[in-house]
Scaffold this active site. Structure first.
Site, PDB file in Angstrom:
ATOM      1  N   GLU A   1       0.795  -1.223   0.000  1.00  0.00           N
ATOM      2  CA  GLU A   1       0.000   0.000   0.000  1.00  0.00           C
ATOM      3  C   GLU A   1       0.833   1.281   0.000  1.00  0.00           C
ATOM      4  O   GLU A   1       0.797   2.048   0.969  1.00  0.00           O
ATOM      5  CB  GLU A   1      -0.949   0.023   1.201  1.00  0.00           C
ATOM      6  CG  GLU A   1      -1.905  -1.131   1.250  1.00  0.00           C
ATOM      7  CD  GLU A   1      -3.049  -0.920   2.270  1.00  0.00           C
ATOM      8  OE1 GLU A   1      -3.082   0.135   2.917  1.00  0.00           O
ATOM      9  OE2 GLU A   1      -3.898  -1.810   2.376  1.00  0.00           O
TER      10      GLU A   1
ATOM     11  N   GLU B   1      -5.285  -8.490   1.017  1.00  0.00           N
ATOM     12  CA  GLU B   1      -5.934  -8.134   2.283  1.00  0.00           C
ATOM     13  C   GLU B   1      -7.396  -7.871   2.013  1.00  0.00           C
ATOM     14  O   GLU B   1      -7.756  -7.172   1.061  1.00  0.00           O
ATOM     15  CB  GLU B   1      -5.352  -6.849   2.911  1.00  0.00           C
ATOM     16  CG  GLU B   1      -4.013  -7.010   3.568  1.00  0.00           C
ATOM     17  CD  GLU B   1      -3.515  -5.693   4.187  1.00  0.00           C
ATOM     18  OE1 GLU B   1      -4.331  -4.828   4.575  1.00  0.00           O
ATOM     19  OE2 GLU B   1      -2.285  -5.536   4.255  1.00  0.00           O
TER      20      GLU B   1
HETATM   21  C1  FCB Z   1      -4.333  -1.832   5.556  1.00  0.00           C
HETATM   22  C2  FCB Z   1      -2.950  -2.192   6.048  1.00  0.00           C
HETATM   23  C3  FCB Z   1      -2.921  -3.209   7.136  1.00  0.00           C
HETATM   24  C4  FCB Z   1      -4.072  -3.038   8.102  1.00  0.00           C
HETATM   25  C5  FCB Z   1      -5.383  -2.907   7.373  1.00  0.00           C
HETATM   26  C6  FCB Z   1      -6.588  -2.780   8.270  1.00  0.00           C
HETATM   27  O1  FCB Z   1      -4.332  -0.531   5.080  1.00  0.00           O
HETATM   28  O2  FCB Z   1      -2.159  -2.667   4.978  1.00  0.00           O
HETATM   29  O3  FCB Z   1      -1.667  -3.141   7.739  1.00  0.00           O
HETATM   30  O4  FCB Z   1      -3.821  -2.011   8.959  1.00  0.00           O
HETATM   31  O5  FCB Z   1      -5.346  -1.820   6.511  1.00  0.00           O
END
Ligand code: FCB
Length: 457
Positions: free
Chosen positions: A171, A359
């Site tokens: 990210e 994620e």
């Molecule tokens: C993302 C991050 C991760 C976590 C989630 C909820 O932005 O990559 O580390 O904090 O959000």
């Protein structure tokens, strides 16, 4: 409740189900075995930055509980584990001496995964920049890109033979805009010029990192993890539609453009190009080397309207209200169709390689009652987003895997420990881990894979 076995039928047999974490959020042991501070150690110890002034000193104490946490991952039945490597353990001052003890820890981690038959998906940078580099300008300094290149080479030389995939960055939107423009994440800068420098240096570091990884392990699949935003216009008005297009360029195009097309978006360049750092000859070629895969971190859509105020800076948008009335405990709108819209839109705009959802998950803060955590809303969230993922596979998009965020509750950055994303609950007083209802359910689903390949395409 969606039956995991029925849902499993919608995925090809080689689809990868995993769980994800990041070093600073779980490891603790910040002073052990030669690790030195990162910008997050400094930031979380400043007043007013992180909720309750929580920090990563202990976190989930994963560094000291490695074997039992690996057993936990195995007990869930998932096929893969996505973790990050802490740069301040490997090269504690950013440049300078390599710390063998730091490498030893990740050696044990990847060996432990292999011994348990679990695939290792490593991320090189999940926001824990060695603090010493901040003194030289951190991500705003071009030299940091070269420091990253050396770190990438060092880490992969030692660990790459046992990794199944590696990502350069997690990210970069967060480590660029959220950290240098919006001031929410370390180092807490609020300055467009700083952010624009961090943007190009980060993109360059990604490209240099890809080359460094391939120089060590030409066969190791290399990717980049992006939290692309599905940008919806707040209304049908032409002004809001244009605002959403600008937001797309500003939040997505500034990474996808350089990486997958070798160019920054036109709209962005004409508005802010004159404030960018020098783009040296060869930079865009370095940044746009072909990738083997990319990762999408998706949680919630972005809704914007046009900001009519005089002097509004590109992308000149204001937040527009959510459409869905469901929000998680962190206040993020739950709207699964955005995941599908986003994948379709990105694939239409860029030639993208295989995609993993690296994620996805939800923040719900319920605790343990009678030895159980009933987090049905998280289970529903994951099931719904997996349903959309299965739809995308049906449409022919190359979705190859899904990682639940997160394996366990952890340090949620500026929110500290009060926001919980785990499918496993962590009691921070005792470090006891309790698999939540969502974790049991996810394990049942993941446990069906890999299986006889019933891929239809
Ligand atoms: C993302 C991050 C991760 C976590 C989630 C909820 O932005 O990559 O580390 O904090 O959000």
């Amino acid at each position: 409740m969606i039956d995991p076995k029925t849902l499993a039928e919608r995925f090809p047999g080689d689809f990868v189900f995993g769980v994800a974490t990041a070093a600073f959020q779980i490891e603790g042991a910040t002073n052990l075995d030669g690790r030195k501070p990162s910008i997050w150690d400094a930031f979380s110890n400043m007043p007013g930055r992180v909720f309750g002034r929580h920090n990563g000193d202990v976190a989930c104490d994963h560094y000291n509980r490695l074997e039992q946490d690996l057993d936990l991952i195995q007990s869930l039945g998932v096929e893969a584990y996505r973790f990050s490597i802490a740069w301040p353990r490997i090269i504690p001052e950013g440049t300078g001496p390599v710390n063998e003890k730091g490498l030893d820890f990740y050696d044990r981690l990847v060996d432990g995964l292999k011994a348990r038959g679990i695939k290792a998906f490593a991320t090189l940078y999940h926001w824990d920049l060695p603090l010493m580099l901040a003194g030289n300008g951190g991500w705003t300094a071009r030299s940091t890109a070269y420091a990253f290149q050396r770190y990438a080479k060092t880490a992969i030389a030692r660990l790459g033979d046992r990794l199944d995939a590696v990502a350069t960055f997690n990210e970069p939107w967060c480590s660029v805009w959220l950290s240098h423009l919006y001031g929410i994440h370390a180092p807490g800068e609020r300055n467009m010029d700083a952010a624009l420098y961090a943007l190009h240096v980060t993109n360059l570091a990604h490209g240099l990192g890809v080359a460094a990884i391939r120089s060590e392990r030409p066969d190791l699949p290399v990717g980049l993890v992006l939290n692309a935003h599905q940008t919806y216009a707040g209304s049908d008005s032409a002004a809001d539609q244009a605002a959403a297009a600008r937001a797309f360029d500003f939040h997505n195009g500034i990474f996808f453009g350089p990486v997958f097309k070798g160019e920054y978006p036109e709209s962005f360049l004409s508005a802010l190009g004159h404030r960018m750092p020098q783009i040296e000859p060869g930079d865009m070629e370095t940044i746009s080397q072909p990738l083997d895969w990319w990762g999408l971190n998706y949680y919630t859509p972005m809704r914007v309207s046009h900001d009519p105020s005089e002097g509004a800076v590109f992308p000149a948008t204001l937040p527009a209200p959510p459409v869905a009335d469901v929000q998680t405990d962190i206040g993020w709108e739950v709207y699964a169709p955005a995941l599908g819209d986003l994948i379709r839109k990105l694939n239409a705009a860029y030639a993208l390689p295989d995609c993993y959802i690296t994620e996805n998950g939800a923040c719900y803060n319920m605790g343990v009652e009678n030895g159980m955590v009933d987090d049905q809303p998280r289970l529903d969230y994951i099931a719904e987003h997996l349903g959309v993922t299965a739809d995308l596979i049906g449409e022919g998009y190359p979705m190859r895997g899904y990682f639940a965020w997160s394996l366990m509750d952890n340090f949620e950055w500026a929110e500290g420990y009060r926001m919980r994303f785990g499918i496993v609950h962590v009691d921070y007083d005792t470090q006891v881990r309790t698999i939540k209802k969502s974790g049991q359910w996810y394990g049942e689903l993941a446990g069906q894979f890999p299986k006889g390949n019933h891929r239809t395409a």
